[in-house]
Structures are given as structure tokens and as C-alpha cells.
Motif scaffolding. Sequence first.
Motif, mmCIF file in Angstrom:
data_model
loop_
_atom_site.group_PDB
_atom_site.id
_atom_site.type_symbol
_atom_site.label_atom_id
_atom_site.label_comp_id
_atom_site.label_asym_id
_atom_site.label_seq_id
_atom_site.Cartn_x
_atom_site.Cartn_y
_atom_site.Cartn_z
ATOM 1 N N GLY A 195 0.794 -1.212 0.000
ATOM 2 C CA GLY A 195 0.000 0.000 0.000
ATOM 3 C C GLY A 195 0.832 1.270 0.000
ATOM 4 N N ALA A 196 0.188 2.389 -0.292
ATOM 5 C CA ALA A 196 0.867 3.683 -0.344
ATOM 6 C C ALA A 196 1.440 4.027 1.028
ATOM 7 N N HIS A 197 2.722 4.371 1.064
ATOM 8 C CA HIS A 197 3.396 4.593 2.337
ATOM 9 C C HIS A 197 4.669 5.398 2.130
ATOM 10 N N HIS A 198 5.199 5.878 3.231
ATOM 11 C CA HIS A 198 6.561 6.399 3.290
ATOM 12 C C HIS A 198 7.411 5.351 4.005
ATOM 13 N N ASP A 199 8.684 5.230 3.613
ATOM 14 C CA ASP A 199 9.582 4.379 4.382
ATOM 15 C C ASP A 199 9.906 5.065 5.701
ATOM 16 N N TYR A 200 10.434 4.295 6.641
ATOM 17 C CA TYR A 200 10.486 4.776 8.016
ATOM 18 C C TYR A 200 11.839 5.312 8.447
ATOM 19 N N GLY A 201 12.929 4.803 7.871
ATOM 20 C CA GLY A 201 14.238 5.058 8.435
ATOM 21 C C GLY A 201 15.099 6.011 7.633
ATOM 22 N N GLY A 202 16.321 5.529 7.271
ATOM 23 C CA GLY A 202 17.260 6.341 6.519
ATOM 24 C C GLY A 202 17.049 6.165 5.031
ATOM 25 N N LEU A 203 18.100 5.757 4.321
ATOM 26 C CA LEU A 203 17.966 5.460 2.899
ATOM 27 C C LEU A 203 17.501 4.025 2.713
ATOM 28 N N THR A 204 16.561 3.831 1.788
ATOM 29 C CA THR A 204 16.152 2.492 1.371
ATOM 30 C C THR A 204 16.886 2.148 0.083
ATOM 31 N N ILE A 205 17.371 0.914 0.007
ATOM 32 C CA ILE A 205 18.125 0.438 -1.152
ATOM 33 C C ILE A 205 17.339 -0.719 -1.766
ATOM 34 N N LEU A 206 16.835 -0.544 -2.979
ATOM 35 C CA LEU A 206 15.946 -1.520 -3.611
ATOM 36 C C LEU A 206 16.543 -2.056 -4.894
ATOM 37 N N ARG A 207 16.551 -3.375 -5.001
ATOM 38 C CA ARG A 207 16.869 -4.054 -6.265
ATOM 39 C C ARG A 207 15.572 -4.687 -6.741
ATOM 40 N N GLN A 208 14.990 -4.163 -7.817
ATOM 41 C CA GLN A 208 13.703 -4.663 -8.285
ATOM 42 C C GLN A 208 13.868 -5.434 -9.585
ATOM 43 N N ASP A 209 12.859 -6.290 -9.857
ATOM 44 C CA ASP A 209 12.856 -6.977 -11.147
ATOM 45 C C ASP A 209 11.852 -6.303 -12.073
ATOM 46 N N ALA A 210 11.717 -6.851 -13.266
ATOM 47 C CA ALA A 210 10.914 -6.195 -14.292
ATOM 48 C C ALA A 210 9.536 -6.815 -14.443
ATOM 49 N N ALA A 211 9.093 -7.609 -13.466
ATOM 50 C CA ALA A 211 7.763 -8.221 -13.556
ATOM 51 C C ALA A 211 6.678 -7.149 -13.493
ATOM 52 N N PRO A 212 5.506 -7.391 -14.100
ATOM 53 C CA PRO A 212 4.431 -6.401 -14.068
ATOM 54 C C PRO A 212 3.877 -6.218 -12.663
ATOM 55 N N GLY A 213 3.353 -5.021 -12.418
ATOM 56 C CA GLY A 213 2.833 -4.705 -11.095
ATOM 57 C C GLY A 213 3.958 -4.298 -10.180
ATOM 58 N N GLY A 214 4.593 -3.148 -10.460
ATOM 59 C CA GLY A 214 5.800 -2.764 -9.749
ATOM 60 C C GLY A 214 5.689 -1.448 -9.003
ATOM 61 N N LEU A 215 6.854 -0.850 -8.759
ATOM 62 C CA LEU A 215 6.958 0.353 -7.952
ATOM 63 C C LEU A 215 6.316 1.540 -8.657
ATOM 64 N N GLN A 216 5.522 2.280 -7.890
ATOM 65 C CA GLN A 216 4.926 3.521 -8.357
ATOM 66 C C GLN A 216 5.244 4.623 -7.348
ATOM 67 N N VAL A 217 5.494 5.829 -7.861
ATOM 68 C CA VAL A 217 5.912 6.964 -7.044
ATOM 69 C C VAL A 217 4.943 8.121 -7.275
ATOM 70 N N ALA A 218 4.551 8.803 -6.193
ATOM 71 C CA ALA A 218 3.655 9.954 -6.308
ATOM 72 C C ALA A 218 4.467 11.247 -6.400
ATOM 73 N N ASP A 219 4.045 12.153 -7.273
ATOM 74 C CA ASP A 219 4.714 13.452 -7.332
ATOM 75 C C ASP A 219 4.102 14.401 -6.296
ATOM 76 N N ARG A 220 4.513 15.641 -6.297
ATOM 77 C CA ARG A 220 4.059 16.602 -5.290
ATOM 78 C C ARG A 220 2.565 16.888 -5.390
ATOM 79 N N ASP A 221 1.973 16.614 -6.554
ATOM 80 C CA ASP A 221 0.535 16.832 -6.740
ATOM 81 C C ASP A 221 -0.285 15.575 -6.471
ATOM 82 N N GLY A 222 0.376 14.507 -6.030
ATOM 83 C CA GLY A 222 -0.332 13.275 -5.734
ATOM 84 C C GLY A 222 -0.629 12.420 -6.949
ATOM 85 N N ILE A 223 0.004 12.704 -8.072
ATOM 86 C CA ILE A 223 -0.186 11.925 -9.297
ATOM 87 C C ILE A 223 0.829 10.790 -9.309
ATOM 88 N N TRP A 224 0.355 9.583 -9.631
ATOM 89 C CA TRP A 224 1.200 8.399 -9.586
ATOM 90 C C TRP A 224 1.905 8.154 -10.914
#
Length: 323
Positions: A195-224
Amino acid sequence: MRQADLPIVDIAPFIHGDAAARAGVGRAFGYALETTGFAVVVGHGIPERLANDVYDTMKRYFAQPLSVKSRDAAPEKTKGRGYLPVGIESVARTLQGETPPDLCEALVFNAPHREGDAARPNIWPAEPPDLRGLVEAWRDAILRLTGQLTELSALALDLPQDYFAPWFADPALTLRFVHYPDQAEPPMPGQLRYGAHHDYGGLTILRQDAAPGGLQVADRDGIWFEAGVVPDSFVINVGDLLARWTNERWRSTLHRVSNPDRGLTGSSARLSMVAFTAPNEGSEVACLPSCCDAANPPRYEPVKAGEYIQSKLRASMDLTARA
């Protein structure tokens, strides 16, 4: 959905270059975390073969029956160690209150300094047999990268390169291998892989794969926006604790993991390898001297790093009413 234009930062000149090269990478890294809260890091030096070996072994682990994986669960789910099954967590609860459980399972480990902690020991699965050795090699590689990113962060924040050394002499590092299974049944309304969230600590380091249904980021206007996948890279983002530390000079950006298109054929299972970094658990986090002045005073009171992060974890796993 449009693809996010996340800044790509090559950190090889920081690792191998002179003072001028390091300063240039610091400026690029700082700009990325000030403007988007995210950076895609390349030139990190972690062997791709190691990453692939860990990935393949984790795929084999999650392919085992639930009855086998459940042997690796911690006695108390809020310990956040070992195997965490689907339905145990909802990270969006830290922002939105009642939300459906996330559609993922995970295997979680601590950094080595907590190995002897009887209250929170690591739980090492028996199968696959090469899992422990690969996780330990991955942990060591991520610890090196964490040290490099910590020094890079100091330069980016106009501080001496070794400024954060006391806080990260004994870092709080958590490795989380997250499997998002195929979704045989439609999700509940509002239910996501994560679900939509902020991470809790310092820097998060992510290694992701290319499968469908992945990371989405919101901009300052709340657009994904979709976060694309750059080969042999890590996606780095700012957690809430670091945003507080920098007086919100660096952004802790809202993000989520989407559900795959239900019209797709074939497997849409996804596996992400995540490292959550943070300073020593007992250390105090107060506004950095380079991030405040008379015109921009500190916005937050000091907090203990470990207590702050644990409060967020407890909120995300408070699903007793659904158990």
C-alpha cells in the motif's frame, strides 16, 4: 500510467575518483533527493552475478509450500524477523488507518551486529541450503554500499564526508526479500501488493525486477507514476527519519507497489530485494547543522532512531482485528 523520470546517478566517480569527482556526484545525489526523494544508482560495484544468485535462491525459497516456509516464522510477528506470510502487514495503515493487508510475503534478516540479540535473532531457513551463505554475502555487499552512500550523503548535505560515521558505526540494517505472488483472486477494494506509504528510516536500497505490477511513485501533486527498471541498478529513496534529520530538505516520497493487470497472461509474480538502512538504534536524531538556520529553524524535536522506526513497524502490523 506515465513513467517517472527518476534521476540516474553514477556513483563510480565517487567511489574511485578524486575530490572534485566526489563533490560532483554529491551534488547530483543531493539534487535527486531534494527534488524527487528518489535516485537510481548505477556504478555501485556490487557484482551482478551475486545479485542474480541471491534472486534465484529467493525464488526457490518462496516457491516452497506455506507449511515449509511457516517453520521460519518468528514467534511474534512484530519482531519483524524470519518469514512473514501474506496478510500479516498493511504499510498504508501508518498513514490511512484501516486498510486491507498487503498482497506480499517476505523473508527478513538483521545486520550482523544484532545476531546475538536473544530477543530478535535471525531465523535461517534450512532450504535452499545455499540461502544463508548468499544472504550473508549480499549483506556484506549492502553494508559496503551503505557506507558509501552515507559518505555521499554527507557531501550532498554540505557536511564533511565522514560526518555520519558515529551514527553508522553500528548501523541498523534490515534485509527484506519480498515476494509478490500471482493474484489468483481479485484484490479487495483498495488492496495493493504494497500500500501507499513512506519508508520509516534512513535510505532504502531496492533491487527490483521487471515483472508487471511494480513500484509507483507519487509526485508533489499526488499523481502516480511508474518507476521504470534500469538494469544492474538500485533505487534509493529517503525514509521519514532521514527527512526529519534534514529538516525536510530531502523528501520522503509517497510510493506503493501496484497490482498487475488482470488481463495479462502468464506469471506476474514479482521479487524485490530491499535493504532498509538507519543509524544506530540508540542514537539521537536531531536537525543537521547544515539544514537549519535562523530563517529555517528545526521543524521536529529530536527522536531516538530505533524507537521511531519501531513505532512505525508496530502500526503497519497492527492487524489483530483481521487475524
